[in-house]
Design a protein around this motif. Structure first.
Motif, PDB file in Angstrom:
ATOM      1  N   LYS A 208       0.818  -1.211   0.000  1.00  0.00           N
ATOM      2  CA  LYS A 208       0.000   0.000   0.000  1.00  0.00           C
ATOM      3  C   LYS A 208       0.851   1.259   0.000  1.00  0.00           C
ATOM      4  O   LYS A 208       0.329   2.374  -0.046  1.00  0.00           O
ATOM      5  CB  LYS A 208      -0.900   0.030   1.250  1.00  0.00           C
ATOM      6  CG  LYS A 208      -2.066  -0.903   1.160  1.00  0.00           C
ATOM      7  CD  LYS A 208      -3.166  -0.278   0.343  1.00  0.00           C
ATOM      8  CE  LYS A 208      -4.184  -1.292  -0.094  1.00  0.00           C
ATOM      9  NZ  LYS A 208      -5.177  -0.705  -0.986  1.00  0.00           N
ATOM     10  N   PHE A 209       2.168   1.088   0.111  1.00  0.00           N
ATOM     11  CA  PHE A 209       3.028   2.256   0.163  1.00  0.00           C
ATOM     12  C   PHE A 209       4.310   1.975  -0.600  1.00  0.00           C
ATOM     13  O   PHE A 209       5.006   1.002  -0.315  1.00  0.00           O
ATOM     14  CB  PHE A 209       3.355   2.601   1.620  1.00  0.00           C
ATOM     15  CG  PHE A 209       4.063   3.925   1.759  1.00  0.00           C
ATOM     16  CD1 PHE A 209       5.440   4.003   1.661  1.00  0.00           C
ATOM     17  CD2 PHE A 209       3.348   5.095   1.958  1.00  0.00           C
ATOM     18  CE1 PHE A 209       6.092   5.226   1.763  1.00  0.00           C
ATOM     19  CE2 PHE A 209       3.983   6.321   2.061  1.00  0.00           C
ATOM     20  CZ  PHE A 209       5.360   6.387   1.978  1.00  0.00           C
ATOM     21  N   ASN A 233      -5.400   2.026  -4.788  1.00  0.00           N
ATOM     22  CA  ASN A 233      -5.281   2.876  -3.593  1.00  0.00           C
ATOM     23  C   ASN A 233      -3.923   2.697  -2.914  1.00  0.00           C
ATOM     24  O   ASN A 233      -3.833   2.484  -1.702  1.00  0.00           O
ATOM     25  CB  ASN A 233      -6.421   2.573  -2.598  1.00  0.00           C
ATOM     26  CG  ASN A 233      -6.533   3.636  -1.527  1.00  0.00           C
ATOM     27  OD1 ASN A 233      -6.060   4.763  -1.691  1.00  0.00           O
ATOM     28  ND2 ASN A 233      -7.136   3.294  -0.402  1.00  0.00           N
ATOM     29  N   VAL A 235      -0.232   4.404  -2.092  1.00  0.00           N
ATOM     30  CA  VAL A 235       0.505   5.660  -2.078  1.00  0.00           C
ATOM     31  C   VAL A 235       1.821   5.417  -2.809  1.00  0.00           C
ATOM     32  O   VAL A 235       2.565   4.510  -2.438  1.00  0.00           O
ATOM     33  CB  VAL A 235       0.866   6.105  -0.642  1.00  0.00           C
ATOM     34  CG1 VAL A 235       1.585   7.444  -0.672  1.00  0.00           C
ATOM     35  CG2 VAL A 235      -0.364   6.178   0.221  1.00  0.00           C
ATOM     36  N   LYS A 237       5.186   7.518  -3.942  1.00  0.00           N
ATOM     37  CA  LYS A 237       5.844   8.812  -3.847  1.00  0.00           C
ATOM     38  C   LYS A 237       7.277   8.756  -4.349  1.00  0.00           C
ATOM     39  O   LYS A 237       8.055   7.890  -3.959  1.00  0.00           O
ATOM     40  CB  LYS A 237       5.874   9.291  -2.387  1.00  0.00           C
ATOM     41  CG  LYS A 237       4.523   9.677  -1.836  1.00  0.00           C
ATOM     42  CD  LYS A 237       3.922  10.830  -2.595  1.00  0.00           C
ATOM     43  CE  LYS A 237       2.540  11.200  -2.082  1.00  0.00           C
ATOM     44  NZ  LYS A 237       1.832  12.079  -3.000  1.00  0.00           N
ATOM     45  N   MET A 248      10.773   6.593   4.682  1.00  0.00           N
ATOM     46  CA  MET A 248       9.321   6.645   4.497  1.00  0.00           C
ATOM     47  C   MET A 248       8.752   5.233   4.556  1.00  0.00           C
ATOM     48  O   MET A 248       7.708   4.985   5.174  1.00  0.00           O
ATOM     49  CB  MET A 248       8.965   7.274   3.151  1.00  0.00           C
ATOM     50  CG  MET A 248       9.013   8.773   3.140  1.00  0.00           C
ATOM     51  SD  MET A 248       7.979   9.383   1.786  1.00  0.00           S
ATOM     52  CE  MET A 248       8.437  11.092   1.789  1.00  0.00           C
ATOM     53  N   GLY A 251       8.450   4.206   8.074  1.00  0.00           N
ATOM     54  CA  GLY A 251       7.342   4.909   8.734  1.00  0.00           C
ATOM     55  C   GLY A 251       6.005   4.290   8.376  1.00  0.00           C
ATOM     56  O   GLY A 251       5.146   4.070   9.229  1.00  0.00           O
ATOM     57  N   ALA A 252       5.819   3.998   7.077  1.00  0.00           N
ATOM     58  CA  ALA A 252       4.559   3.410   6.632  1.00  0.00           C
ATOM     59  C   ALA A 252       4.356   2.033   7.256  1.00  0.00           C
ATOM     60  O   ALA A 252       3.253   1.671   7.651  1.00  0.00           O
ATOM     61  CB  ALA A 252       4.550   3.303   5.106  1.00  0.00           C
ATOM     62  N   ALA A 255       3.267   2.269  10.790  1.00  0.00           N
ATOM     63  CA  ALA A 255       1.858   2.645  10.874  1.00  0.00           C
ATOM     64  C   ALA A 255       0.927   1.528  10.408  1.00  0.00           C
ATOM     65  O   ALA A 255      -0.288   1.672  10.488  1.00  0.00           O
ATOM     66  CB  ALA A 255       1.606   3.914  10.052  1.00  0.00           C
ATOM     67  N   LEU A 257       1.117  -0.385   7.230  1.00  0.00           N
ATOM     68  CA  LEU A 257       0.980  -0.727   5.819  1.00  0.00           C
ATOM     69  C   LEU A 257       2.112  -1.619   5.354  1.00  0.00           C
ATOM     70  O   LEU A 257       3.232  -1.529   5.842  1.00  0.00           O
ATOM     71  CB  LEU A 257       1.003   0.538   4.947  1.00  0.00           C
ATOM     72  CG  LEU A 257      -0.093   1.562   5.145  1.00  0.00           C
ATOM     73  CD1 LEU A 257       0.093   2.703   4.147  1.00  0.00           C
ATOM     74  CD2 LEU A 257      -1.465   0.930   4.954  1.00  0.00           C
TER      75      LEU A 257
ATOM     76  N   THR B  81       6.154  11.770   7.663  1.00  0.00           N
ATOM     77  CA  THR B  81       5.327  11.979   6.468  1.00  0.00           C
ATOM     78  C   THR B  81       4.608  10.694   6.091  1.00  0.00           C
ATOM     79  O   THR B  81       3.406  10.695   5.820  1.00  0.00           O
ATOM     80  CB  THR B  81       6.210  12.455   5.295  1.00  0.00           C
ATOM     81  OG1 THR B  81       6.867  13.659   5.662  1.00  0.00           O
ATOM     82  CG2 THR B  81       5.380  12.696   4.054  1.00  0.00           C
ATOM     83  N   ALA B  82       5.351   9.603   6.079  1.00  0.00           N
ATOM     84  CA  ALA B  82       4.758   8.321   5.686  1.00  0.00           C
ATOM     85  C   ALA B  82       3.707   7.859   6.696  1.00  0.00           C
ATOM     86  O   ALA B  82       2.668   7.305   6.311  1.00  0.00           O
ATOM     87  CB  ALA B  82       5.843   7.261   5.542  1.00  0.00           C
ATOM     88  N   ILE B  83       3.957   8.076   7.975  1.00  0.00           N
ATOM     89  CA  ILE B  83       2.976   7.675   8.999  1.00  0.00           C
ATOM     90  C   ILE B  83       1.666   8.412   8.761  1.00  0.00           C
ATOM     91  O   ILE B  83       0.580   7.828   8.809  1.00  0.00           O
ATOM     92  CB  ILE B  83       3.516   7.969  10.423  1.00  0.00           C
ATOM     93  CG1 ILE B  83       4.707   7.061  10.728  1.00  0.00           C
ATOM     94  CG2 ILE B  83       2.422   7.772  11.471  1.00  0.00           C
ATOM     95  CD1 ILE B  83       5.434   7.406  12.005  1.00  0.00           C
ATOM     96  N   LEU B  85       0.580   9.640   5.936  1.00  0.00           N
ATOM     97  CA  LEU B  85      -0.050   9.152   4.708  1.00  0.00           C
ATOM     98  C   LEU B  85      -0.708   7.797   4.933  1.00  0.00           C
ATOM     99  O   LEU B  85      -1.697   7.466   4.303  1.00  0.00           O
ATOM    100  CB  LEU B  85       0.987   9.042   3.582  1.00  0.00           C
ATOM    101  CG  LEU B  85       1.481  10.357   2.994  1.00  0.00           C
ATOM    102  CD1 LEU B  85       2.621  10.101   2.019  1.00  0.00           C
ATOM    103  CD2 LEU B  85       0.357  11.090   2.279  1.00  0.00           C
ATOM    104  N   ALA B  86      -0.138   7.009   5.846  1.00  0.00           N
ATOM    105  CA  ALA B  86      -0.711   5.692   6.111  1.00  0.00           C
ATOM    106  C   ALA B  86      -2.025   5.815   6.870  1.00  0.00           C
ATOM    107  O   ALA B  86      -2.975   5.082   6.625  1.00  0.00           O
ATOM    108  CB  ALA B  86       0.277   4.850   6.911  1.00  0.00           C
ATOM    109  N   ASP B 264      -1.670  13.972  -0.293  1.00  0.00           N
ATOM    110  CA  ASP B 264      -2.368  12.698  -0.148  1.00  0.00           C
ATOM    111  C   ASP B 264      -3.549  12.710  -1.111  1.00  0.00           C
ATOM    112  O   ASP B 264      -4.552  13.353  -0.859  1.00  0.00           O
ATOM    113  CB  ASP B 264      -2.859  12.513   1.282  1.00  0.00           C
ATOM    114  CG  ASP B 264      -3.492  11.145   1.489  1.00  0.00           C
ATOM    115  OD1 ASP B 264      -3.709  10.409   0.483  1.00  0.00           O
ATOM    116  OD2 ASP B 264      -3.765  10.795   2.642  1.00  0.00           O
ATOM    117  N   ARG B 272      -5.729   4.073   4.732  1.00  0.00           N
ATOM    118  CA  ARG B 272      -5.371   2.852   4.018  1.00  0.00           C
ATOM    119  C   ARG B 272      -5.147   1.646   4.904  1.00  0.00           C
ATOM    120  O   ARG B 272      -5.215   0.512   4.449  1.00  0.00           O
ATOM    121  CB  ARG B 272      -4.082   3.071   3.222  1.00  0.00           C
ATOM    122  CG  ARG B 272      -4.314   3.743   1.946  1.00  0.00           C
ATOM    123  CD  ARG B 272      -3.005   4.232   1.380  1.00  0.00           C
ATOM    124  NE  ARG B 272      -3.312   5.319   0.496  1.00  0.00           N
ATOM    125  CZ  ARG B 272      -3.381   6.569   0.865  1.00  0.00           C
ATOM    126  NH1 ARG B 272      -3.092   6.916   2.097  1.00  0.00           N
ATOM    127  NH2 ARG B 272      -3.707   7.502   0.001  1.00  0.00           N
TER     128      ARG B 272
END
Lengths: 569, 290
Positions: A208-209, A233, A235, A237, A248, A251-252, A255, A257, B81-83, B85-86, B264, B272
């Motif tokens: 997803k990222f 859907n 992301v 970047k 990044m 980080g994703a 969170a 993903l 930033t990524a957090i 966006l998630a 975003d 997401r």
């Protein structure tokens, strides 16, 4: 039937478009194709080469010698005619002054398209199409399908020039030795690169990222995923640099993903600090590293298998790392899918190691079987049921701890690059540090050893076992097929999982071989060293290639024959 | 749906951890201001993510009970930033020092602001690399003697607020660690602001800053006359204010504008993290390869 067509010319002359058209034409009539693309690091000019191999059998690599050459300028012609077999065909502009008694010369009059240089591809496609097969309808359908996203007017214009090419070819009696017949009508194979197959695997795995920075030969990960981002859907970047990209991705992941990046050696060099961070904080990530010729900036558009040592030792300290190197399109798809499951299972970074050869070459392939592909997010919790302080890095029997993601009630913790205790707080305690090091490493045992053993291709008991990894697979398989057809007895041990390695089982496999030869595309024999380190088995016989080019099966055949001859004496 | 209990400062306390900052460190004040802001806004701690870098300031996550991630030196902003966006429902607060953010992290700083992601970036600016024992930082005054510049620093210090106004931040403020009321107010306004918020917080380092500088800071931090807690929407006027050599210690919000968040593309959809990833249909994408 197994022929090879070489197309070469300056960048901008449509060498690749024509190669793709010819490939798709033959896929339509049931043939298999391998289409490789050789190009220097520039946008216009220079010398681009596209080789299309077409066969009724399964083929896995390109050929060294070609049956047909289509040269778009004098440089291309003079550089490449010698790679065409005796009695092979040369196609070139009639205004080029060139003659040769070894080959059949076919001169093309480009006057008709002087006013419409953009129609060159369709014109030449018409000439070649008529030269090789008898069905105009299939030629036209192939062209229309290729340009299906374009304006109707443009499609029609291209058809007109296709027909002009057909007519030119007919009136000049261009005929291949025998017109090629169909195997089947309108076969529906897919035609894609290794990068494409990896992207499909990642999409199926629920990525997803995606964050990335353009770098040959990995840039198409970024551009392809950007193209499909709305559809799924995701992301996607482009970042300011590779350091931002990898951070990044972490980080994703933190969170919740599934996240990935793709780069080449030089970009990966910038990601190394973050690799240790992901491992220490136990945030699962997938990194696609497509190797190119090094060291340093090297040969940006050429291939090599030279980053193995680098990726295995990419960050300071000891930490668990999984390295997977797919060798063909199927492995690209399935192992990219698996990479995300493994990352979640082991809660550590997974590197999918490719190279320019597999990243940028096109292969025809049957559709992927998606039936038994199951998403497994490991110990990622859906909610936290007990109300005590959540221990993200709890010591468990298998080393993997439960994961929460921000937003979850009762799941608060610190994800840390520092050494930490079970709750994530920084610690410098000697007992905890040692215990945490063991904990992280023990997670690698979660991977089923039997799933990550090398695979043997060819006869079970053979006189000689070739050993290789990653994209060398194609040329090696074609080589053993050729050798075994001619009475030799050779097989191939193919490695996809490079780390971790089930050492005892692999040692047994290697020891049971009569003779071994290592084949890899780097100077120092990095995989040979890895095998020796892990199993104590040293493979003395070797064939290394480090000139920026992939292996040719013909060369492997030659080396094997020489080796077997030496043994006899 | 559970009872909405009022969130108090007690909910944010990490009781068992002894705070390892030096007595008199400005970080204490900033920690208190962040906690106060969260309580003022009544944000559930589980929806807060604190992203920290490396340095004394970056120990802050240990002393507040929210989700946190302690990242690498200079790399907080890509992670944050990524957090966001998630999961756009999270309140992402980034803390780091002046060395972390304006030195090694400068590249990410500039580009993060261009994106106007809705995160709050609090820089704990004490003009020195304290944890590694007193080297010069990008905000160290010219001529100051530090452990790595014994003959006095020769580089011009950077002007962080000028950079953020120029490069796309839509909320730019300066605070002072010793003024809890104004700082917690600025932080809560920054969290509420929808866009990239940059707060440069002046603070003291009792261990490595010279006494002279400490006196300078305490005597000159003044609230911006007539502009305390109001803000300027005009970029040029705001820029002129932060470039004013005589007003380097003014605290308050210099610049605040409302701008569309384009970074975003799916902002109006559910985060997401709630997407179902079982049985994804690849047929839509396979058409590219036929």
């Amino acid at each position: 039937m197994d022929i090879s067509i070489k197309l070469s010319g300056p960048a901008g002359s449509g060498v690749f478009t024509l190669g793709a058209l010819v490939s798709k034409l033959f896929i339509k009539v049931g043939y298999n194709t391998v289409c490789t693309f050789d190009y220097p690091s520039l946008i216009k000019g220079g010398h681009n080469v596209c080789c299309v191999r077409i066969s009724s059998e399964t083929i896995n690599s390109e050929k060294k010698e070609h049956d047909i050459l289509i040269a778009f300028d004098k440089l291309a012609l003079t550089q490449d005619y010698s790679s065409v077999k005796p009695f092979g065909h040369l196609f070139f502009d009639k205004n080029i002054d060139f003659s040769n008694d070894k080959h059949k010369i076919n001169k093309i009059d480009f006057t008709q398209i002087k006013e419409n240089p953009r129609m060159t591809n369709s014109f030449v496609f018409g000439i070649i199409g008529n030269f090789l097969i008898t069905d105009n309808i299939i030629l036209e359908n192939t062209l229309l399908n290729y340009f299906k996203s374009k304006d109707k007017k443009i499609q029609e214009e291209n058809i007109i020039f296709l027909r002009k090419g057909l007519e030119f070819s007919r009136s000049n009696n261009f005929n291949y030795n025998e017109k090629i017949k169909y195997i089947s009508k309108n076969k529906d194979k897919l035609f894609m690169t290794g990068n494409d197959a990896c992207c499909l695997g990642a999409i199926k795995a629920g990525v997803k990222f995606v964050a990335g920075y353009p770098m040959t030969p990995a840039s198409t990960f970024l551009t392809f995923m950007a193209e499909v981002s709305n559809e799924y859907n995701i992301v996607v970047k482009q970042t300011e640099d590779e350091i931002a990209a990898i951070n990044m991705v972490i980080g994703a992941s933190f969170a919740g993903l599934r996240s990935m990046t793709a780069t080449s050696g030089g970009g990966f060099a910038l990601m190394t600090e973050a690799m240790g961070f992901a491992a220490m904080s136990e945030n699962p990530i997938v990194v696609f590293e497509s190797q190119r010729s090094g060291p340093s900036t090297g040969l940006p558009t050429y291939t090599e298998q030279g980053d193995l040592n680098f990726v295995l030792n990419c960050s300071q300290g000891d930490f668990p790392l999984v390295v997977i190197s797919p060798g063909d399109l199927n492995e690209c798809f399935y192992e990219s899918f698996n990479a995300f499951n493994i990352a979640d299972l082991v809660q550590t970074p997974v590197i999918v190691l490719l190279d320019k050869h597999i990243s940028g070459s096109y292969f025809s392939i049957d559709d992927f079987d998606e039936k038994n592909l199951n998403i497994d997010r490991g110990k990622l919790l859906k909610e936290v049921l007990n109300y005590k302080e959540f221990k993200r890095y709890e010591f468990t029997t298998d080393g993997a701890s439960n994961r929460t993601i921000p937003g979850m009630k009762n799941g608060i913790y610190i994800s840390s690059s520092y050494e930490h205790d079970e709750t994530g707080f920084t610690t410098e305690d000697p007992i905890v540090h040692k215990k945490m090091m063991d904990k992280r490493f023990s997670k690698l045992s979660l991977i089923d050893e039997n799933r990550i053993l090398p695979k043997i291709y060819g006869p079970k008991d053979s006189k000689l076992t070739l050993v290789g990894w990653g994209s060398s697979k194609g040329a090696i398989i074609d080589a053993i097929n050729e050798l075994n057809k001619n009475g030799f007895n050779v097989n191939y041990m193919h490695f996809v999982y490079l780390n971790p390695m089930p050492k005892e089982k692999i040692k047994k496999m290697l020891d049971s071989c009569s003779d071994l030869m290592i084949i890899e595309g780097n100077m120092s024999g990095q995989f040979r060293d890895l095998l020796h380190k892990n199993t104590k088995v040293w493979i003395e016989n070797s064939y290394f290639r480090y000139d920026g080019r992939p292996f040719f099966y013909e060369d492997i055949v030659q080396k094997v024959k020489e080796h077997l001859q030496r043994n006899k004496n | 749906m559970e009872d909405k209990e009022k969130i108090s400062i007690v909910d944010l306390n990490q009781a068992q951890n002894l705070i390892q900052w030096c007595p008199g460190c400005g970080d204490f004040g900033i920690l208190a201001a962040i906690k106060k802001a969260i309580v003022i806004l009544q944000i559930d701690p589980k929806d807060v993510v604190i992203v920290s870098g490396i340095g004394c300031s970056s120990k802050l996550p240990h002393y507040i009970k929210t989700y946190s991630i302690e990242t690498l030196h200079g790399r907080t902003l890509p992670v944050a930033t990524a957090i966001k966006l998630a999961n756009k429902n999270l309140h992402v607060i980034v803390v780091g020092g002046d060395g972390d953010g304006y030195g090694i992290g400068m590249g990410h700083f500039i580009h993060a602001m261009r994106r106007n992601v809705n995160i709050t970036y609090i820089v704990l600016n004490n003009g020195v690399y304290a944890l590694t024992k007193g080297q010069a930082s990008p905000t160290t005054k010219k001529g100051e003697k530090t452990s790595s510049t014994p003959n006095g620093t020769v580089e011009e210090p950077i002007n962080p607020l000028a950079l953020s106004i120029l490069n796309g931040a839509t909320f730019v403020a300066r605070g002072y660690s010793g003024d809890l009321i104004s700082l917690s107010d600025i932080i809560s306004k920054a969290i509420v602001h929808e866009g990239f918020s940059h707060i440069d917080v002046l603070q003291l380092c009792p261990s490595y800053q010279s006494k002279k500088i400490m006196e300078n800071i305490t005597s000159s931090t003044e609230k911006m006359p007539n502009l305390a807690f109001e803000y300027i929407e005009n970029k040029n006027l705001a820029l002129a204010k932060v470039l004013d050599e005589n007003k380097k210690m003014e605290i308050g919000i210099f610049y605040k504008v409302k701008k569309e968040n384009l970074y975003d593309p799916f902002l109006n959809l559910n985060p997401r993290i709630f997407d179902n990833i079982e049985h994804i249909d690849l047929s839509k994408v396979k058409k590219y390869f036929k």
